[in-house]
Design a protein around this motif. Structure first.
Motif, PDB file in Angstrom:
ATOM      1  N   TYR A  59      97.339 -31.531  53.027  1.00 32.40           N
ATOM      2  CA  TYR A  59      97.934 -32.701  53.658  1.00 32.40           C
ATOM      3  C   TYR A  59      99.001 -32.336  54.688  1.00 32.40           C
ATOM      4  O   TYR A  59      98.883 -32.693  55.850  1.00 32.40           O
ATOM      5  N   LEU A  60     100.051 -31.635  54.274  1.00 33.70           N
ATOM      6  CA  LEU A  60     101.143 -31.355  55.207  1.00 33.70           C
ATOM      7  C   LEU A  60     100.690 -30.505  56.401  1.00 33.70           C
ATOM      8  O   LEU A  60     100.959 -30.868  57.546  1.00 33.70           O
ATOM      9  N   ARG A  61     100.013 -29.404  56.139  1.00 34.19           N
ATOM     10  CA  ARG A  61      99.583 -28.533  57.248  1.00 34.19           C
ATOM     11  C   ARG A  61      98.606 -29.231  58.180  1.00 34.19           C
ATOM     12  O   ARG A  61      98.818 -29.213  59.397  1.00 34.19           O
ATOM     13  N   PRO A  62      97.522 -29.842  57.668  1.00 34.17           N
ATOM     14  CA  PRO A  62      96.597 -30.521  58.597  1.00 34.17           C
ATOM     15  C   PRO A  62      97.250 -31.655  59.389  1.00 34.17           C
ATOM     16  O   PRO A  62      96.882 -31.912  60.530  1.00 34.17           O
ATOM     17  N   LEU A  63      98.233 -32.324  58.778  1.00 31.64           N
ATOM     18  CA  LEU A  63      98.930 -33.404  59.475  1.00 31.64           C
ATOM     19  C   LEU A  63     100.056 -32.882  60.367  1.00 31.64           C
ATOM     20  O   LEU A  63     100.707 -33.654  61.064  1.00 31.64           O
ATOM     21  N   ASN A  64     100.293 -31.551  60.303  1.00 31.20           N
ATOM     22  CA  ASN A  64     101.394 -30.933  61.043  1.00 31.20           C
ATOM     23  C   ASN A  64     102.703 -31.648  60.739  1.00 31.20           C
ATOM     24  O   ASN A  64     103.477 -31.977  61.635  1.00 31.20           O
ATOM     25  N   MET A  65     102.914 -31.896  59.448  1.00 33.57           N
ATOM     26  CA  MET A  65     104.074 -32.653  58.979  1.00 33.57           C
ATOM     27  C   MET A  65     104.938 -31.778  58.071  1.00 33.57           C
ATOM     28  O   MET A  65     104.415 -31.043  57.247  1.00 33.57           O
ATOM     29  N   SER A  66     106.225 -31.872  58.226  1.00 27.34           N
ATOM     30  CA  SER A  66     107.137 -31.134  57.357  1.00 27.34           C
ATOM     31  C   SER A  66     107.352 -31.907  56.065  1.00 27.34           C
ATOM     32  O   SER A  66     107.093 -33.115  55.989  1.00 27.34           O
ATOM     33  N   ALA A  67     107.826 -31.203  55.057  1.00 25.21           N
ATOM     34  CA  ALA A  67     108.157 -31.859  53.793  1.00 25.21           C
ATOM     35  C   ALA A  67     109.238 -32.907  54.019  1.00 25.21           C
ATOM     36  O   ALA A  67     109.196 -33.992  53.425  1.00 25.21           O
ATOM     37  N   GLY A  68     110.179 -32.606  54.887  1.00 26.48           N
ATOM     38  CA  GLY A  68     111.242 -33.560  55.194  1.00 26.48           C
ATOM     39  C   GLY A  68     110.724 -34.828  55.840  1.00 26.48           C
ATOM     40  O   GLY A  68     111.173 -35.931  55.521  1.00 26.48           O
ATOM     41  N   ALA A  69     109.771 -34.686  56.751  1.00 28.43           N
ATOM     42  CA  ALA A  69     109.186 -35.860  57.409  1.00 28.43           C
ATOM     43  C   ALA A  69     108.421 -36.718  56.404  1.00 28.43           C
ATOM     44  O   ALA A  69     108.512 -37.949  56.439  1.00 28.43           O
ATOM     45  N   LEU A  70     107.683 -36.066  55.502  1.00 28.48           N
ATOM     46  CA  LEU A  70     106.963 -36.824  54.475  1.00 28.48           C
ATOM     47  C   LEU A  70     107.950 -37.521  53.548  1.00 28.48           C
ATOM     48  O   LEU A  70     107.766 -38.692  53.209  1.00 28.48           O
ATOM     49  N   ALA A  71     108.996 -36.831  53.165  1.00 32.63           N
ATOM     50  CA  ALA A  71     110.011 -37.426  52.293  1.00 32.63           C
ATOM     51  C   ALA A  71     110.598 -38.682  52.923  1.00 32.63           C
ATOM     52  O   ALA A  71     110.808 -39.695  52.238  1.00 32.63           O
ATOM     53  N   LYS A  72     110.832 -38.621  54.206  1.00 32.13           N
ATOM     54  CA  LYS A  72     111.377 -39.781  54.916  1.00 32.13           C
ATOM     55  C   LYS A  72     110.402 -40.958  54.848  1.00 32.13           C
ATOM     56  O   LYS A  72     110.798 -42.092  54.600  1.00 32.13           O
ATOM     57  N   ARG A 112     114.607 -35.389  50.587  1.00 30.92           N
ATOM     58  CA  ARG A 112     113.872 -34.299  51.230  1.00 30.92           C
ATOM     59  C   ARG A 112     113.593 -33.170  50.249  1.00 30.92           C
ATOM     60  O   ARG A 112     112.499 -32.608  50.226  1.00 30.92           O
ATOM     61  N   THR A 113     114.587 -32.854  49.409  1.00 30.74           N
ATOM     62  CA  THR A 113     114.440 -31.741  48.470  1.00 30.74           C
ATOM     63  C   THR A 113     113.323 -31.985  47.455  1.00 30.74           C
ATOM     64  O   THR A 113     112.723 -31.028  46.975  1.00 30.74           O
ATOM     65  N   ARG A 114     113.039 -33.242  47.139  1.00 33.20           N
ATOM     66  CA  ARG A 114     111.972 -33.533  46.174  1.00 33.20           C
ATOM     67  C   ARG A 114     110.631 -33.026  46.700  1.00 33.20           C
ATOM     68  O   ARG A 114     109.908 -32.317  46.013  1.00 33.20           O
ATOM     69  N   ILE A 115     110.303 -33.376  47.935  1.00 35.31           N
ATOM     70  CA  ILE A 115     109.026 -32.965  48.509  1.00 35.31           C
ATOM     71  C   ILE A 115     109.031 -31.465  48.808  1.00 35.31           C
ATOM     72  O   ILE A 115     108.024 -30.779  48.600  1.00 35.31           O
ATOM     73  N   GLU A 116     110.150 -30.934  49.265  1.00 35.15           N
ATOM     74  CA  GLU A 116     110.244 -29.492  49.514  1.00 35.15           C
ATOM     75  C   GLU A 116     109.976 -28.702  48.236  1.00 35.15           C
ATOM     76  O   GLU A 116     109.244 -27.705  48.262  1.00 35.15           O
ATOM     77  N   ARG A 117     110.560 -29.127  47.120  1.00 41.61           N
ATOM     78  CA  ARG A 117     110.380 -28.416  45.845  1.00 41.61           C
ATOM     79  C   ARG A 117     108.958 -28.545  45.319  1.00 41.61           C
ATOM     80  O   ARG A 117     108.419 -27.603  44.742  1.00 41.61           O
ATOM     81  N   ILE A 118     108.341 -29.712  45.513  1.00 44.82           N
ATOM     82  CA  ILE A 118     106.940 -29.874  45.107  1.00 44.82           C
ATOM     83  C   ILE A 118     106.060 -28.961  45.946  1.00 44.82           C
ATOM     84  O   ILE A 118     105.229 -28.218  45.413  1.00 44.82           O
ATOM     85  N   ALA A 119     106.231 -28.992  47.263  1.00 46.06           N
ATOM     86  CA  ALA A 119     105.417 -28.170  48.164  1.00 46.06           C
ATOM     87  C   ALA A 119     105.621 -26.680  47.912  1.00 46.06           C
ATOM     88  O   ALA A 119     104.703 -25.885  48.111  1.00 46.06           O
TER      89      ALA A 119
END
Length: 99
Positions: free
Chosen positions: A18-31, A37-44
């Motif tokens: 998901y993140l790589r194909p969408l060229n999306m950072s964990a922070g952007a998804l968290a938003k 932001r740390t929740r998605i970063e830690r999961i990823a």
């Protein structure tokens, strides 16, 4: 016990599928999910599990189901515990089916 699926953390799926194909950072998804932001970063980074709250949010945004995320997490948890308890589980007898 037979292993059908590999031992994969749902964070790896989130990151690679998901993140790589969408060229999306964990922070952007968290938003987008309205979570820290740390929740998605830690999961990823495969450091923390997916909670029901996060599964619901991911499902909504990524057009999946919460069960998709929770089933991955449960499978990961079971395999992790099975490895940790392997020797202890071998000592537990199986029920006699003839009884």
């Amino acid at each position: 016990m037979t292993h059908i699926l590999p031992h994969v953390h749902p964070g790896e799926i989130l990151r690679e599928e998901y993140l790589r194909p969408l060229n999306m950072s964990a922070g952007a998804l968290a938003k987008k999910l309205n979570v820290p932001r740390t929740r998605i970063e830690r999961i990823a980074a495969e450091q923390t599990p997916i909670t029901t709250d996060t599964a619901l949010r991911l499902a909504k945004y990524l057009r999946t189901t919460p069960e998709f995320w929770m089933n991955m997490q449960i499978s990961f948890n079971l395999k992790t515990e099975e490895i940790a308890l392997r020797r202890e589980l071998e000592l537990i007898p199986e029920i006699d089916r003839a009884a």
